[in-house]
Design a protein around this motif. Structure first.
Motif, short mmCIF file in Angstrom:
data_model
loop_
_atom_site.label_atom_id
_atom_site.label_comp_id
_atom_site.label_asym_id
_atom_site.label_seq_id
_atom_site.Cartn_x
_atom_site.Cartn_y
_atom_site.Cartn_z
N LEU A 104 0.72 -1.19 0.08
CA LEU A 104 -0.05 0.00 0.03
C LEU A 104 0.85 1.30 -0.08
O LEU A 104 1.92 1.20 0.60
CB LEU A 104 -0.97 -0.09 1.14
CG LEU A 104 -1.70 -1.14 1.27
CD1 LEU A 104 -2.82 -1.24 2.80
CD2 LEU A 104 -2.83 -1.29 0.22
N GLN A 136 -3.21 2.54 5.29
CA GLN A 136 -4.69 2.43 5.06
C GLN A 136 -5.04 1.29 5.95
O GLN A 136 -4.51 0.08 6.09
CB GLN A 136 -4.74 1.88 3.59
CG GLN A 136 -6.38 1.43 3.43
CD GLN A 136 -7.29 2.65 3.12
OE1 GLN A 136 -7.93 2.94 3.84
NE2 GLN A 136 -6.92 3.74 2.12
N LEU A 186 -10.15 -3.46 -0.57
CA LEU A 186 -8.95 -4.70 -0.04
C LEU A 186 -9.59 -5.96 0.32
O LEU A 186 -8.98 -7.17 -0.12
CB LEU A 186 -8.06 -4.13 1.37
CG LEU A 186 -7.39 -2.99 0.92
CD1 LEU A 186 -6.62 -2.55 2.21
CD2 LEU A 186 -6.49 -3.27 -0.18
#
Length: 214
Positions: free
Chosen positions: A129, A133, A140
């Motif tokens: 990433l 996050q 995801l």
């Protein structure tokens, strides 16, 4: 011969389900780009979308997406919509993180996020990433479904992968995803995101049905 035909049909279905998971990952996780929007237009206009559960959500979603594909909003408008719905700069109208819905105080990185992180570790799923996050982002989780479906595609007799898919759906996604998708449907001003919210509902129903008999 019959068994071989059934296997080929099952593999084709897994491939379709993987493709949808990948699209949903990109739609909900990344700002729209010219390239991605063009690809979506082509898929929708040419009716290449795989068959989903014959449900009201599927029909509503496809109707909205076809309307968008024939008269798409500008990339700038969709980027603004993406930010307003999912990131801000003010509080997003449809937060894409699971713990916002499952935590009593609606906080990020709550107990359910930690449980999902343990699941990812146990199943060997990781993400590269660009930002810090929370891992319970709906985009995801769709990416994780893609990873597990790829493993099933490589060995459709692997019952462990099937059980991991079921756990990801039942424990880590379904307890909150309807709240998220309903919020997108309510707050979105574009056919694109509203359509994909409906499609996501139908996709999850379809994947559950597939795993029940796989």
């Amino acid at each position: 011969m019959f068994e071989k035909l059934m296997t080929n049909s099952k593999l084709a279905r897994i491939s379709e389900l993987r493709a949808i998971a990948r699209i949903l990952h990109n739609v909900f996780f990344y700002e729209p780009t010219t390239e991605n929007l063009h690809l979506l237009e082509q898929i929708i206009i040419t009716d290449e979308w795989p068959q989903l559960a014959n449900s009201e959500e599927a029909q509503q979603g496809l109707t909205l997406l076809r309307a968008w594909a024939t008269s798409p909003e500008s990339q700038k408008a969709l980027k603004l919509e993406f930010g307003r719905l999912f990131y801000g700069p003010h509080a997003p109208t449809s937060a894409p993180w699971g713990s916002v819905y499952t935590d009593e105080q609606h906080l990020l990185n709550g107990v359910t996020t930690q449980a999902l992180m343990r699941f990812f570790t146990a199943t060997g799923i990781s993400f590269q990433l660009d930002s810090n996050q929370p891992l319970d982002h709906v985009g995801l989780i769709f990416a994780a479904l893609d990873v597990l479906l790829e493993r099933m595609e490589q060995d459709e007799t692997n019952t462990l992968v099937k059980h991991q898919l079921i756990e990801l759906l039942e424990v880590h996604l379904q307890p909150w995803v309807s709240l998220f998708l309903d919020s997108v449907i309510e707050h979105s001003n574009t056919d694109l995101y509203k359509g994909f919210a409906y499609i996501s509902k139908s996709y999850i129903e379809t994947l559950n049905s597939f795993l029940a008999v796989a």
